[in-house]
Enzyme design. Structure first.
Site, PDB file in Angstrom:
ATOM      1  N   PHE A  91      25.877  -0.196  31.226  1.00  0.00           N
ATOM      2  CA  PHE A  91      24.804   0.644  31.776  1.00  0.00           C
ATOM      3  C   PHE A  91      23.425   0.317  31.204  1.00  0.00           C
ATOM      4  O   PHE A  91      22.416   0.793  31.673  1.00  0.00           O
ATOM      5  CB  PHE A  91      25.122   2.129  31.605  1.00  0.00           C
ATOM      6  CG  PHE A  91      25.609   2.499  30.234  1.00  0.00           C
ATOM      7  CD1 PHE A  91      26.947   2.734  30.021  1.00  0.00           C
ATOM      8  CD2 PHE A  91      24.726   2.601  29.182  1.00  0.00           C
ATOM      9  CE1 PHE A  91      27.408   3.070  28.757  1.00  0.00           C
ATOM     10  CE2 PHE A  91      25.177   2.938  27.918  1.00  0.00           C
ATOM     11  CZ  PHE A  91      26.522   3.168  27.707  1.00  0.00           C
ATOM     12  N   LYS A 155      23.380  15.655  21.737  1.00  0.00           N
ATOM     13  CA  LYS A 155      22.404  15.533  20.667  1.00  0.00           C
ATOM     14  C   LYS A 155      22.624  14.196  19.943  1.00  0.00           C
ATOM     15  O   LYS A 155      23.710  13.647  20.083  1.00  0.00           O
ATOM     16  CB  LYS A 155      22.522  16.700  19.702  1.00  0.00           C
ATOM     17  CG  LYS A 155      23.721  16.598  18.752  1.00  0.00           C
ATOM     18  CD  LYS A 155      23.587  17.629  17.695  1.00  0.00           C
ATOM     19  CE  LYS A 155      24.413  17.477  16.508  1.00  0.00           C
ATOM     20  NZ  LYS A 155      24.953  16.379  15.911  1.00  0.00           N
ATOM     21  N   ASP A 184      24.217  21.801  22.870  1.00  0.00           N
ATOM     22  CA  ASP A 184      24.402  22.155  21.467  1.00  0.00           C
ATOM     23  C   ASP A 184      25.741  22.869  21.471  1.00  0.00           C
ATOM     24  O   ASP A 184      25.835  24.016  21.933  1.00  0.00           O
ATOM     25  CB  ASP A 184      23.286  23.087  20.984  1.00  0.00           C
ATOM     26  CG  ASP A 184      23.439  23.375  19.506  1.00  0.00           C
ATOM     27  OD1 ASP A 184      24.572  23.606  19.066  1.00  0.00           O
ATOM     28  OD2 ASP A 184      22.438  23.358  18.777  1.00  0.00           O
ATOM     29  N   HIS A 185      26.779  22.196  20.994  1.00  0.00           N
ATOM     30  CA  HIS A 185      28.114  22.769  21.235  1.00  0.00           C
ATOM     31  C   HIS A 185      28.305  24.127  20.552  1.00  0.00           C
ATOM     32  O   HIS A 185      29.177  24.895  20.916  1.00  0.00           O
ATOM     33  CB  HIS A 185      29.233  21.769  20.891  1.00  0.00           C
ATOM     34  CG  HIS A 185      29.530  21.644  19.419  1.00  0.00           C
ATOM     35  ND1 HIS A 185      28.809  20.848  18.586  1.00  0.00           N
ATOM     36  CD2 HIS A 185      30.487  22.217  18.649  1.00  0.00           C
ATOM     37  CE1 HIS A 185      29.313  20.924  17.365  1.00  0.00           C
ATOM     38  NE2 HIS A 185      30.328  21.756  17.374  1.00  0.00           N
ATOM     39  N   GLU A 223      31.237  22.685   5.354  1.00  0.00           N
ATOM     40  CA  GLU A 223      32.348  21.844   5.822  1.00  0.00           C
ATOM     41  C   GLU A 223      33.031  21.221   4.626  1.00  0.00           C
ATOM     42  O   GLU A 223      32.367  20.871   3.641  1.00  0.00           O
ATOM     43  CB  GLU A 223      31.830  20.735   6.728  1.00  0.00           C
ATOM     44  CG  GLU A 223      31.322  21.217   8.052  1.00  0.00           C
ATOM     45  CD  GLU A 223      30.953  20.052   8.957  1.00  0.00           C
ATOM     46  OE1 GLU A 223      31.821  19.576   9.692  1.00  0.00           O
ATOM     47  OE2 GLU A 223      29.788  19.618   8.903  1.00  0.00           O
ATOM     48  N   ASP A 242      21.363  16.492  11.653  1.00  0.00           N
ATOM     49  CA  ASP A 242      22.726  16.617  12.163  1.00  0.00           C
ATOM     50  C   ASP A 242      23.099  18.082  12.407  1.00  0.00           C
ATOM     51  O   ASP A 242      23.803  18.398  13.356  1.00  0.00           O
ATOM     52  CB  ASP A 242      23.705  15.987  11.163  1.00  0.00           C
ATOM     53  CG  ASP A 242      25.122  15.948  11.703  1.00  0.00           C
ATOM     54  OD1 ASP A 242      25.294  15.518  12.866  1.00  0.00           O
ATOM     55  OD2 ASP A 242      26.057  16.359  10.986  1.00  0.00           O
ATOM     56  N   HIS A 247      22.237  23.223  15.499  1.00  0.00           N
ATOM     57  CA  HIS A 247      23.181  24.353  15.417  1.00  0.00           C
ATOM     58  C   HIS A 247      22.619  25.530  14.605  1.00  0.00           C
ATOM     59  O   HIS A 247      22.718  26.682  15.009  1.00  0.00           O
ATOM     60  CB  HIS A 247      24.497  23.916  14.785  1.00  0.00           C
ATOM     61  CG  HIS A 247      25.071  22.666  15.381  1.00  0.00           C
ATOM     62  ND1 HIS A 247      24.972  22.373  16.712  1.00  0.00           N
ATOM     63  CD2 HIS A 247      25.764  21.629  14.829  1.00  0.00           C
ATOM     64  CE1 HIS A 247      25.580  21.215  16.955  1.00  0.00           C
ATOM     65  NE2 HIS A 247      26.063  20.745  15.829  1.00  0.00           N
ATOM     66  N   LYS A 343      28.021  19.238   3.738  1.00  0.00           N
ATOM     67  CA  LYS A 343      29.303  18.546   3.929  1.00  0.00           C
ATOM     68  C   LYS A 343      29.994  18.386   2.589  1.00  0.00           C
ATOM     69  O   LYS A 343      29.342  18.434   1.534  1.00  0.00           O
ATOM     70  CB  LYS A 343      29.035  17.157   4.511  1.00  0.00           C
ATOM     71  CG  LYS A 343      28.611  17.205   5.955  1.00  0.00           C
ATOM     72  CD  LYS A 343      29.160  16.011   6.721  1.00  0.00           C
ATOM     73  CE  LYS A 343      28.814  16.064   8.167  1.00  0.00           C
ATOM     74  NZ  LYS A 343      29.793  16.731   9.003  1.00  0.00           N
ATOM     75  N   LYS A 348      35.591  25.569   4.386  1.00  0.00           N
ATOM     76  CA  LYS A 348      35.158  25.317   5.760  1.00  0.00           C
ATOM     77  C   LYS A 348      34.880  26.682   6.367  1.00  0.00           C
ATOM     78  O   LYS A 348      35.802  27.481   6.583  1.00  0.00           O
ATOM     79  CB  LYS A 348      36.274  24.588   6.523  1.00  0.00           C
ATOM     80  CG  LYS A 348      36.168  24.654   8.050  1.00  0.00           C
ATOM     81  CD  LYS A 348      35.296  23.580   8.630  1.00  0.00           C
ATOM     82  CE  LYS A 348      35.128  23.734  10.132  1.00  0.00           C
ATOM     83  NZ  LYS A 348      33.978  23.070  10.709  1.00  0.00           N
TER      84      LYS A 348
HETATM   85  C1  BG6 Z   1      28.339  18.121  14.852  1.00  0.00           C
HETATM   86  C2  BG6 Z   1      27.877  17.295  13.688  1.00  0.00           C
HETATM   87  O1  BG6 Z   1      27.283  18.370  15.733  1.00  0.00           O
HETATM   88  O2  BG6 Z   1      28.849  19.353  14.366  1.00  0.00           O
HETATM   89  C3  BG6 Z   1      28.997  17.073  12.712  1.00  0.00           C
HETATM   90  O3  BG6 Z   1      27.409  16.056  14.178  1.00  0.00           O
HETATM   91  C4  BG6 Z   1      29.591  18.398  12.289  1.00  0.00           C
HETATM   92  O4  BG6 Z   1      28.561  16.365  11.576  1.00  0.00           O
HETATM   93  C5  BG6 Z   1      29.959  19.214  13.507  1.00  0.00           C
HETATM   94  O5  BG6 Z   1      30.766  18.110  11.534  1.00  0.00           O
HETATM   95  C6  BG6 Z   1      30.392  20.588  13.114  1.00  0.00           C
HETATM   96  O6  BG6 Z   1      30.908  21.223  14.249  1.00  0.00           O
HETATM   97  P1  BG6 Z   1      32.031  22.340  14.135  1.00  0.00           P
HETATM   98  O7  BG6 Z   1      32.216  22.800  15.528  1.00  0.00           O
HETATM   99  O8  BG6 Z   1      33.245  21.682  13.545  1.00  0.00           O
HETATM  100  O9  BG6 Z   1      31.456  23.361  13.205  1.00  0.00           O
END
Ligand code: BG6
Length: 490
Positions: A91, A155, A184-185, A223, A242, A247, A343, A348
């Site tokens: 692409f 992102k 942004d998940h 994390e 990141d 987030h 991290k 967690k």
């Molecule tokens: C991502 C980051 O957007 O979110 C990662 O790039 C991170 O580094 C992750 O580990 C954390 O997502 P979750 O849903 O596991 O809290």
């Protein structure tokens, strides 16, 4: 979760990448077998690798077996796999590939009645966004007036304010804002969506949601994993880009924004922007007092950041940040927002902690001397729920006050690796609900904030690593909060 029965083609750029295997295909599979999507949905995955359709489907089957273990069924897979097509082309350079893609999508429209509706999902590095969008436009794949097209982008959107602005300018030449769905998940997570319900659905909270009654708010996201195999990516982002820029600032916006005038996406996003804009920017002096950066070193059977693959052996990239943020508006004047994210830590968890002010001590109420502040904890993950600490009388003959915990644990069926957040986001994009996606101005102001942190910490004399993998982070992070007489709720 709602459903969306619009017939459409879901086109994935980056079809052989990690995100597609871990999240996108498993999420689409789950939505499909739960009957939340149209039976006519088609998926076209684009990648550079020379795979046959059969081989690609085999790879995706393995991915779904692994990442959607609980829901995988061989029988259902047989039906779902018929929806997937692999389309090989580069692409970034093969422009003829776009012409052929358009032709192929049209042929699918005819066969499967997908009506010209498209989601283009860019699961590719951001430097590919412009080329792809430019070519989608050039080959008239994003301007069918009778149908709809939306572009979902992952992102990071830019790497600083300037690159994000350039990227946005270039993209918007070819694509109007209302067709861009920036992912942004975290916005797809159940408990993040619950923030508004808790705030605006409870008369015991909303009237108290201000500096008169709230002492401080903490946003904590820890994390246990390090950067794993994403060293190269992480070297260019670090914890600031990141996690914080996206987030964490999204959580902060939702917890601090004014009530939107209604629940329409634009109304919610208008309020989020105002909250992010009101964040006080840092200077060198305030950064020294209010920001702690860290990078993990070796821990018990855990690698140091500098030992990770594709990470420089003298990297100065932070993997941890703790800071005290201030929101300069009438609601929040004087209330510290403590943020801690990193991290390779000892836990967690992601949570938002709202600590209410203590009642004033009253001389002749001695029995109340030891009351604790009311605390509301919104637990985002791994367990989802709400925790509320209040004071009550200890059972017995004496009048003693005790703190009592009201703990609501939402039956969390999903592990933190689940695809649920992606399922929701995909569904909302197909439904054209943009409230779970970030608008350009939100991003712009969040980049401004990040830039002020980067610039104002540029003179920090840091001796990395400054915390061991598996620990609670640098000691200075505890000092940052204890100086104000508070402590992290971890
Ligand atoms: C991502 C980051 O957007 O979110 C990662 O790039 C991170 O580094 C992750 O580990 C954390 O997502 P979750 O849903 O596991 O809290």
């Amino acid at each position: 979760m709602p459903e969306s029965k619009d017939n459409c083609i879901f086109v994935i750029f980056g079809g052989t990448g990690d995100l597609t295997k871990r999240k996108l295909i498993p999420a689409l599979y789950n939505l499909f077998i739960e009957d939340r999507l149209s039976k006519n949905l088609m998926i076209v995955s684009i990648g550079r690798r020379d795979y046959t359709n059969e081989y690609y489907i085999e790879l995706m089957e393995r991915a779904v077996r692994q990442f959607s273990e609980d829901t995988f069924s061989a029988e259902k897979w047989e039906v779902f796999k018929e929806r997937i097509c692999y389309n090989q082309f580069d692409f970034s350079s093969d422009f003829d590939g776009y012409r052929l893609l358009d032709r192929f999508l049209r042929s699918l429209d005819e066969k499967h009645d997908t009506k010209g509706n498209r989601i283009f999902y860019l699961a590719v590095p951001p430097d590919a966004f412009e080329t792809i969008i430019e070519n989608l436009k050039k080959f008239r794949m994003i301007e069918n007036t009778a149908s709809w097209e939306r572009v979902m982008v992952e992102k990071p959107f830019g790497s600083n304010l300037e690159t994000a602005q350039n990227l946005n300018e270039n993209i918007s030449k070819n694509l109007p804002e209302d067709k861009i769905f920036r992912i942004d998940h975290y916005l797809g997570k159940e408990m993040i969506q619950n923030i508004m319900a808790i705030r605006f659905g409870n008369s015991i909270f909303e009237p108290l949601w201000n500096h008169h009654y709230i002492d401080n708010i903490q946003i904590i996201s820890m994390e246990t994993i390090g950067v794993e195999n994403r060293g190269a990516y992480y070297e260019s982002t670090g914890i600031l880009k990141d996690m914080l820029q996206n987030h964490i600032l999204q959580m902060l916006a939702l917890i601090s924004m004014e009530p939107p005038i209604n629940m329409e996406p634009e109304s919610i996003r208008d309020e989020k922007v105002k909250a992010i804009r009101s964040l006080r920017l840092f200077n060198h002096q305030s950064a020294r007092e209010n920001i702690v950066l860290g990078q993990y070193g070796k821990g018990k059977e855990m690698k140091a950041y500098r030992e990770e693959e594709n990470v420089s052996s003298d990297s100065k990239v932070p993997t941890f940040i703790a800071l005290k943020a201030c929101i300069d508006n009438f609601r929040w004047g004087g209330v510290p927002f403590y943020i801690k994210v990193g991290k390779s830590l000892n836990d967690k968890c992601t949570k938002i902690v709202v600590q209410f002010k203590k009642l004033p001590g009253i001389n002749n109420y001695r029995e109340f001397d030891h009351t604790k502040p009311n605390i509301l904890v919104i637990r985002i993950q791994p367990s989802e729920g709400i925790f509320f600490q209040i004071n009550a009388k200890k059972p017995g003959n004496e009048f003693l006050i005790n703190n009592v915990e009201l703990d609501y644990c939402q039956k969390s069926k999903y592990s933190s690796n689940s695809t649920k957040a992606y399922e929701r986001l995909i569904l909302e994009a197909i439904r054209n609900n943009s409230s779970l996606f970030t608008r350009w101005d939100e991003l712009q102001y969040s980049w401004k904030y990040i830039e002020s942190i980067e610039e104002s910490t540029s003179d920090f004399e840091l001796s990395y690593p400054n915390y061991s993998a598996g620990s609670q982070g640098p000691d200075q992070a505890s000092l940052l909060i204890s100086r104000d007489g508070n402590k992290w709720w971890t």
